[in-house]
Design a protein around this motif. Structure first.
Motif, short mmCIF file in Angstrom:
data_model
loop_
_atom_site.label_atom_id
_atom_site.label_comp_id
_atom_site.label_asym_id
_atom_site.label_seq_id
_atom_site.Cartn_x
_atom_site.Cartn_y
_atom_site.Cartn_z
N PHE A 196 0.96 -1.37 -0.10
CA PHE A 196 0.02 -0.04 0.02
C PHE A 196 1.05 1.19 0.01
O PHE A 196 1.20 1.51 1.03
N PRO A 197 1.47 1.67 -1.15
CA PRO A 197 2.13 3.01 -1.27
C PRO A 197 1.36 4.45 -0.64
O PRO A 197 0.02 4.13 -1.10
N GLY A 198 2.00 5.18 -0.11
CA GLY A 198 1.28 6.39 0.24
C GLY A 198 1.52 7.35 -0.85
O GLY A 198 1.69 6.94 -2.08
N TYR A 199 1.96 8.55 -0.67
CA TYR A 199 2.15 9.55 -1.89
C TYR A 199 3.88 9.49 -2.29
O TYR A 199 4.43 9.84 -1.32
N ILE A 200 4.16 8.89 -3.18
CA ILE A 200 5.38 8.99 -3.78
C ILE A 200 5.63 9.45 -5.01
O ILE A 200 4.81 9.47 -5.90
N LYS A 233 8.63 -9.93 2.02
CA LYS A 233 7.70 -10.90 2.03
C LYS A 233 6.66 -10.92 2.95
O LYS A 233 6.04 -11.90 3.05
N LYS A 234 6.37 -9.63 3.42
CA LYS A 234 5.16 -9.73 4.31
C LYS A 234 3.74 -9.59 3.64
O LYS A 234 3.93 -9.37 2.67
N GLU A 235 2.61 -10.25 4.38
CA GLU A 235 1.34 -10.43 3.92
C GLU A 235 0.92 -8.58 3.31
O GLU A 235 0.44 -8.93 2.12
N LYS A 236 1.27 -7.84 4.16
CA LYS A 236 0.85 -6.41 3.79
C LYS A 236 1.98 -5.35 4.47
O LYS A 236 2.44 -5.77 5.41
N ALA A 237 2.01 -4.39 3.64
CA ALA A 237 2.82 -3.46 3.93
C ALA A 237 2.59 -1.89 3.56
O ALA A 237 2.19 -1.97 2.20
N CYS A 238 2.68 -1.07 4.56
CA CYS A 238 2.27 0.36 3.96
C CYS A 238 3.69 0.90 4.07
O CYS A 238 4.55 1.00 4.68
N VAL A 239 3.83 1.63 2.73
CA VAL A 239 4.96 2.33 2.48
C VAL A 239 4.89 3.89 1.95
O VAL A 239 4.03 4.20 0.81
N PRO A 240 5.62 4.74 2.54
CA PRO A 240 6.53 4.32 3.90
C PRO A 240 5.51 4.14 5.06
O PRO A 240 4.41 4.51 5.26
N ALA A 241 5.99 3.43 6.25
CA ALA A 241 5.41 2.79 7.16
C ALA A 241 5.02 4.01 7.88
O ALA A 241 3.89 3.93 8.53
N TRP A 242 5.89 4.95 8.07
CA TRP A 242 5.38 6.21 8.76
C TRP A 242 5.23 7.57 7.88
O TRP A 242 6.26 7.56 7.03
N PRO A 243 4.12 8.03 7.76
CA PRO A 243 3.02 7.89 8.58
C PRO A 243 2.04 7.24 8.44
O PRO A 243 0.91 6.88 8.69
N TRP A 244 2.32 6.21 7.20
CA TRP A 244 1.23 5.58 6.46
C TRP A 244 0.51 4.34 7.43
O TRP A 244 -0.78 4.02 7.11
N ALA A 245 1.46 3.62 7.95
CA ALA A 245 0.71 2.55 8.87
C ALA A 245 -0.40 3.14 9.67
O ALA A 245 -1.61 2.54 10.01
N PRO A 246 -0.04 4.01 10.72
CA PRO A 246 -1.12 4.73 11.56
C PRO A 246 -2.22 5.29 10.85
O PRO A 246 -3.22 5.25 11.28
N MET A 247 -1.72 6.01 9.76
CA MET A 247 -2.69 6.72 8.88
C MET A 247 -3.75 5.66 8.49
O MET A 247 -5.11 5.90 8.42
N GLY A 248 -3.39 4.55 7.72
CA GLY A 248 -4.24 3.59 7.38
C GLY A 248 -5.12 3.10 8.55
O GLY A 248 -6.68 2.84 8.44
N PHE A 249 -4.95 2.88 9.70
CA PHE A 249 -5.72 2.66 10.92
C PHE A 249 -6.72 3.65 11.10
O PHE A 249 -8.00 3.52 11.18
N LEU A 250 -6.38 5.04 11.13
CA LEU A 250 -7.30 6.14 11.14
C LEU A 250 -8.29 6.18 10.26
O LEU A 250 -9.48 6.26 10.26
N MET A 251 -7.67 5.94 8.96
CA MET A 251 -8.50 5.95 7.58
C MET A 251 -9.56 4.83 7.91
O MET A 251 -10.53 5.27 7.34
N ARG A 252 -9.23 3.65 8.18
CA ARG A 252 -10.36 2.66 8.39
C ARG A 252 -11.27 3.00 9.58
O ARG A 252 -12.48 2.32 9.28
N ASN A 253 -11.20 3.55 10.46
CA ASN A 253 -11.93 3.69 11.56
C ASN A 253 -12.75 5.11 11.99
O ASN A 253 -13.50 5.13 12.72
N LEU A 254 -11.93 6.20 11.43
CA LEU A 254 -12.66 7.50 11.75
C LEU A 254 -13.82 7.61 10.64
O LEU A 254 -14.17 7.05 9.74
N PRO A 255 -14.56 8.63 11.34
CA PRO A 255 -15.67 8.93 10.38
C PRO A 255 -15.38 9.51 9.05
O PRO A 255 -14.39 10.09 8.95
N LEU A 256 -16.08 9.12 8.30
CA LEU A 256 -15.46 9.69 6.77
C LEU A 256 -15.40 11.05 6.60
O LEU A 256 -14.40 11.32 6.08
#
Length: 263
Positions: A196-200, A233-256
């Motif tokens: 899952f690439p962020g903005y590159i 070879k991880k199943e899933k990876a956000c790239v870069p991990a910071w800030p996109w891994a925590p951002m992914g959690f927020l995107m999935r769970n915060l109000p739209l």
């Protein structure tokens, strides 16, 4: 000159990677880095002249690499199977396939952009299915292999405006990757990774205003991190991990409405 004949000595065989959409951007950047790491490359894209330029760049940086090219429009589904099988024949084996080809220019739903949105879904989803079918057919025959699906952080949530169908397509291919992982639970030598690439920085992000691409990183840094994530070879990876891994959690769970303010 790098060897261009089928490799007979398995002990000396370099791992082989297929990359689609390799003529520019992230695909080209990953290709150069993998070659420097000791991989041989099978590269395909619509623009064969760009691939020829990339091959020259790769061999200048990694003269021992073997680089094979093929013109390919991933929307020509029969050609996908033909090209992938031809690469396997040329090399004898394929170790990794990176499904990277895609487009990002869509339109807001209901504003006359049906053809644009249809093209996004056809290229990013249906063509990705064709590539996945061709890849997994090869890996099942070999009994091993690593399939990499390049999704996007936009897959975490349905997004508005011109990237509505882009985010839809990237969510769908991430789901497709998980389906294939489920199929391979009893075949540990065949792995499927979703990136899952962020903005590159790339041709795709260059089309967007700077205020629409927060936390963007350079193409060089982004490609370095993509290669590192793929090799893990991880199943899933956000790239870069910071800030996109925590951002992914927020995107999935915060109000739209909150998500729209984050990105």
């Amino acid at each position: 000159m790098p060897n261009s004949s089928p490799i007979a000595d398995k002990a000396d065989r370099r791992p082989v990677i297929v990359i689609t959409g390799a003529s520019s951007g992230l695909g080209a950047g990953m290709a150069v880095r993998f070659a420097k790491k000791g991989y041989d490359l099978a590269l395909c894209a619509r623009r064969i002249e760009k691939l020829e330029e990339l091959k020259f760049e790769i061999l200048s940086a990694a003269p021992l690499a073997r680089v094979e090219l093929a013109p390919l429009d991933v929307n020509d589904h029969d050609a996908v199977f033909t090209v992938f099988e031809d690469f396997k024949t040329r090399f004898g084996k394929i170790d990794r396939i990176i499904i990277n080809a895609g487009i990002g220019s869509g339109a807001p739903i209901g504003k006359g952009g049906f053809q644009k949105n249809k093209a996004v879904l056809e290229t990013n989803l249906i063509a990705a299915l064709a590539q996945s079918e061709a890849s997994m057919q090869i890996f099942r025959e070999q009994g091993e292999g690593h399939l990499v699906i390049i999704s996007s952080m936009s897959a975490m949530r349905g997004l508005r405006s011109s990237i509505a169908c882009y985010s839809t397509s990237k969510a769908a291919v991430a789901h497709l990757a998980e389906c294939m992982r489920a199929d391979m639970l009893r075949k540990p030598k065949i792995t499927v990774s979703t990136i899952f690439p962020g903005y590159i920085e790339s041709e795709m992000t260059a089309q967007a205003p700077k205020d629409k691409t927060p936390y963007i990183v350079s193409n060089d840094k982004g490609c370095d991190l993509l290669v590192k994530a793929i090799e893990a070879k991880k199943e899933k990876a956000c790239v870069p991990a910071w800030p996109w891994a925590p951002m992914g959690f927020l995107m999935r769970n915060l109000p739209l409405s909150w998500v729209m303010k984050l990105i």
